[in-house]
Design a protein around this motif. Structure first.
Motif, PDB file in Angstrom:
ATOM      1  N   MET A   8      -0.636  -2.414   0.311  1.00  0.00           N
ATOM      2  CA  MET A   8      -0.616  -2.957   1.652  1.00  0.00           C
ATOM      3  C   MET A   8      -1.994  -2.704   2.274  1.00  0.00           C
ATOM      4  SD  MET A   8       1.871  -1.826   4.847  1.00  0.00           S
ATOM      5  CE  MET A   8       3.319  -1.964   3.848  1.00  0.00           C
ATOM      6  N   LEU A   9      -2.526  -3.720   2.937  1.00  0.00           N
ATOM      7  CA  LEU A   9      -3.834  -3.613   3.577  1.00  0.00           C
ATOM      8  C   LEU A   9      -3.668  -2.994   4.966  1.00  0.00           C
ATOM      9  CD1 LEU A   9      -6.864  -4.240   3.323  1.00  0.00           C
ATOM     10  CD2 LEU A   9      -6.380  -6.441   4.402  1.00  0.00           C
ATOM     11  N   LEU A  10      -4.383  -1.885   5.199  1.00  0.00           N
ATOM     12  CA  LEU A  10      -4.311  -1.194   6.483  1.00  0.00           C
ATOM     13  C   LEU A  10      -5.653  -1.218   7.188  1.00  0.00           C
ATOM     14  CD1 LEU A  10      -2.279   2.042   5.680  1.00  0.00           C
ATOM     15  CD2 LEU A  10      -1.440  -0.161   6.487  1.00  0.00           C
ATOM     16  N   LYS A  11      -5.602  -1.193   8.511  1.00  0.00           N
ATOM     17  CA  LYS A  11      -6.795  -1.027   9.348  1.00  0.00           C
ATOM     18  C   LYS A  11      -6.689   0.347   9.983  1.00  0.00           C
ATOM     19  CE  LYS A  11      -9.544  -3.203  12.894  1.00  0.00           C
ATOM     20  NZ  LYS A  11      -9.727  -4.408  13.695  1.00  0.00           N
ATOM     21  N   MET A  12      -7.709   1.167   9.785  1.00  0.00           N
ATOM     22  CA  MET A  12      -7.667   2.545  10.246  1.00  0.00           C
ATOM     23  C   MET A  12      -7.853   2.639  11.760  1.00  0.00           C
ATOM     24  SD  MET A  12      -7.020   3.890   7.412  1.00  0.00           S
ATOM     25  CE  MET A  12      -6.943   5.555   8.028  1.00  0.00           C
ATOM     26  N   ILE A  13      -7.077   3.533  12.368  1.00  0.00           N
ATOM     27  CA  ILE A  13      -7.195   3.853  13.788  1.00  0.00           C
ATOM     28  C   ILE A  13      -7.989   5.149  13.932  1.00  0.00           C
ATOM     29  CG2 ILE A  13      -5.920   4.515  15.861  1.00  0.00           C
ATOM     30  CD1 ILE A  13      -3.607   2.790  14.814  1.00  0.00           C
ATOM     31  N   ALA A  14      -7.824   6.032  12.967  1.00  0.00           N
ATOM     32  CA  ALA A  14      -8.510   7.327  12.961  1.00  0.00           C
ATOM     33  C   ALA A  14      -9.295   7.462  11.663  1.00  0.00           C
ATOM     34  CB  ALA A  14      -7.481   8.459  13.066  1.00  0.00           C
ATOM     35  N   GLY A  15     -10.270   8.333  11.653  1.00  0.00           N
ATOM     36  CA  GLY A  15     -11.032   8.597  10.442  1.00  0.00           C
ATOM     37  C   GLY A  15     -10.171   9.318   9.419  1.00  0.00           C
ATOM     38  N   LEU A  16     -10.422   9.041   8.161  1.00  0.00           N
ATOM     39  CA  LEU A  16      -9.653   9.644   7.069  1.00  0.00           C
ATOM     40  C   LEU A  16     -10.543   9.687   5.840  1.00  0.00           C
ATOM     41  CD1 LEU A  16      -6.773  10.567   6.095  1.00  0.00           C
ATOM     42  CD2 LEU A  16      -6.450   8.196   5.370  1.00  0.00           C
ATOM     43  N   SER A  17     -10.584  10.835   5.169  1.00  0.00           N
ATOM     44  CA  SER A  17     -11.374  10.904   3.946  1.00  0.00           C
ATOM     45  C   SER A  17     -10.591  11.630   2.878  1.00  0.00           C
ATOM     46  CB  SER A  17     -12.718  11.593   4.185  1.00  0.00           C
ATOM     47  OG  SER A  17     -12.512  12.922   4.596  1.00  0.00           O
ATOM     48  N   GLY A  18     -10.915  11.322   1.658  1.00  0.00           N
ATOM     49  CA  GLY A  18     -10.275  11.932   0.503  1.00  0.00           C
ATOM     50  C   GLY A  18     -11.242  11.912  -0.654  1.00  0.00           C
ATOM     51  N   PRO A  19     -10.777  12.287  -1.836  1.00  0.00           N
ATOM     52  CA  PRO A  19     -11.680  12.340  -2.983  1.00  0.00           C
ATOM     53  C   PRO A  19     -12.183  10.958  -3.421  1.00  0.00           C
ATOM     54  CG  PRO A  19      -9.439  12.861  -3.641  1.00  0.00           C
ATOM     55  CD  PRO A  19      -9.440  12.760  -2.151  1.00  0.00           C
ATOM     56  N   GLU A  20     -11.482   9.881  -3.041  1.00  0.00           N
ATOM     57  CA  GLU A  20     -11.867   8.537  -3.479  1.00  0.00           C
ATOM     58  C   GLU A  20     -12.339   7.629  -2.348  1.00  0.00           C
ATOM     59  OE1 GLU A  20      -8.743   6.824  -5.787  1.00  0.00           O
ATOM     60  OE2 GLU A  20      -8.496   8.627  -6.984  1.00  0.00           O
ATOM     61  N   PHE A  21     -12.303   8.102  -1.100  1.00  0.00           N
ATOM     62  CA  PHE A  21     -12.690   7.245   0.015  1.00  0.00           C
ATOM     63  C   PHE A  21     -13.094   8.063   1.223  1.00  0.00           C
ATOM     64  CE2 PHE A  21      -8.077   7.709  -0.077  1.00  0.00           C
ATOM     65  CZ  PHE A  21      -7.813   8.254   1.164  1.00  0.00           C
ATOM     66  N   ALA A  51     -13.612   5.198   8.350  1.00  0.00           N
ATOM     67  CA  ALA A  51     -13.843   5.372   9.783  1.00  0.00           C
ATOM     68  C   ALA A  51     -12.886   4.447  10.528  1.00  0.00           C
ATOM     69  CB  ALA A  51     -15.285   5.025  10.123  1.00  0.00           C
ATOM     70  N   PRO A  52     -12.645   4.700  11.821  1.00  0.00           N
ATOM     71  CA  PRO A  52     -11.805   3.778  12.592  1.00  0.00           C
ATOM     72  C   PRO A  52     -12.347   2.348  12.503  1.00  0.00           C
ATOM     73  CG  PRO A  52     -12.187   5.783  13.837  1.00  0.00           C
ATOM     74  CD  PRO A  52     -13.067   5.851  12.614  1.00  0.00           C
ATOM     75  N   GLY A  53     -11.455   1.412  12.239  1.00  0.00           N
ATOM     76  CA  GLY A  53     -11.836   0.014  12.088  1.00  0.00           C
ATOM     77  C   GLY A  53     -11.992  -0.424  10.642  1.00  0.00           C
ATOM     78  N   ASP A  54     -12.156   0.531   9.726  1.00  0.00           N
ATOM     79  CA  ASP A  54     -12.269   0.191   8.308  1.00  0.00           C
ATOM     80  C   ASP A  54     -10.927  -0.302   7.784  1.00  0.00           C
ATOM     81  OD1 ASP A  54     -14.883   0.988   8.322  1.00  0.00           O
ATOM     82  OD2 ASP A  54     -14.548   2.854   7.216  1.00  0.00           O
ATOM     83  N   GLU A  55     -10.972  -1.176   6.781  1.00  0.00           N
ATOM     84  CA  GLU A  55      -9.761  -1.664   6.140  1.00  0.00           C
ATOM     85  C   GLU A  55      -9.756  -1.246   4.681  1.00  0.00           C
ATOM     86  OE1 GLU A  55      -9.427  -5.871   6.789  1.00  0.00           O
ATOM     87  OE2 GLU A  55      -9.112  -5.609   8.939  1.00  0.00           O
ATOM     88  N   ARG A  56      -8.553  -0.887   4.178  1.00  0.00           N
ATOM     89  CA  ARG A  56      -8.423  -0.453   2.782  1.00  0.00           C
ATOM     90  C   ARG A  56      -7.010  -0.726   2.309  1.00  0.00           C
ATOM     91  NH1 ARG A  56      -7.151   3.759  -0.764  1.00  0.00           N
ATOM     92  NH2 ARG A  56      -8.734   4.137  -2.338  1.00  0.00           N
ATOM     93  N   GLU A  57      -6.893  -1.009   1.036  1.00  0.00           N
ATOM     94  CA  GLU A  57      -5.595  -1.247   0.408  1.00  0.00           C
ATOM     95  C   GLU A  57      -4.986   0.091  -0.011  1.00  0.00           C
ATOM     96  OE1 GLU A  57      -2.649  -3.878  -0.700  1.00  0.00           O
ATOM     97  OE2 GLU A  57      -4.587  -4.521   0.069  1.00  0.00           O
ATOM     98  N   PHE A  58      -3.709   0.328   0.363  1.00  0.00           N
ATOM     99  CA  PHE A  58      -2.953   1.518  -0.032  1.00  0.00           C
ATOM    100  C   PHE A  58      -1.653   1.073  -0.665  1.00  0.00           C
ATOM    101  CE2 PHE A  58      -5.577   3.234   3.398  1.00  0.00           C
ATOM    102  CZ  PHE A  58      -5.943   4.482   2.907  1.00  0.00           C
ATOM    103  N   ASP A  59      -1.075   1.932  -1.521  1.00  0.00           N
ATOM    104  CA  ASP A  59       0.255   1.605  -2.039  1.00  0.00           C
ATOM    105  C   ASP A  59       1.242   1.682  -0.877  1.00  0.00           C
ATOM    106  OD1 ASP A  59       1.666   4.296  -2.005  1.00  0.00           O
ATOM    107  OD2 ASP A  59      -0.009   4.799  -3.330  1.00  0.00           O
TER     108      ASP A  59
END
Length: 70
Positions: free
Chosen positions: A1-14, A17-25
């Motif tokens: 599912m494609l999400l648009k971030m509201i808050a910053g989020l980081s992990g080992p693979e990404f 920042a707020p406004g970024d879009e990324r595909e998640f299961d």
């Protein structure tokens, strides 16, 4: 599912920042939405491919040769 971030989020693979879009299961996407970190991204249309860029330096030398010595 494609999400648009509201808050910053980081992990080992990404690093998002707020406004970024990324595909998640789906399970992770639902968890992030419920936690208030993201919303479902609206998919308007497929983005157009960027035009190909030439590699190398621009030709900045005059074709006339030594044009500045008149």
């Amino acid at each position: 599912m494609l999400l648009k971030m509201i808050a910053g989020l980081s992990g080992p693979e990404f690093n998002l920042a707020p406004g970024d879009e990324r595909e998640f299961d789906d399970a992770e996407a639902e968890r992030l939405i419920e936690a208030g970190f993201a919303v479902k991204a609206e998919v308007d249309e497929v983005p157009a491919a960027a035009p190909a860029r030439k590699k190398g330096k621009a030709n900045v030398v005059s074709a006339e040769g030594d044009a500045g010595s008149e």
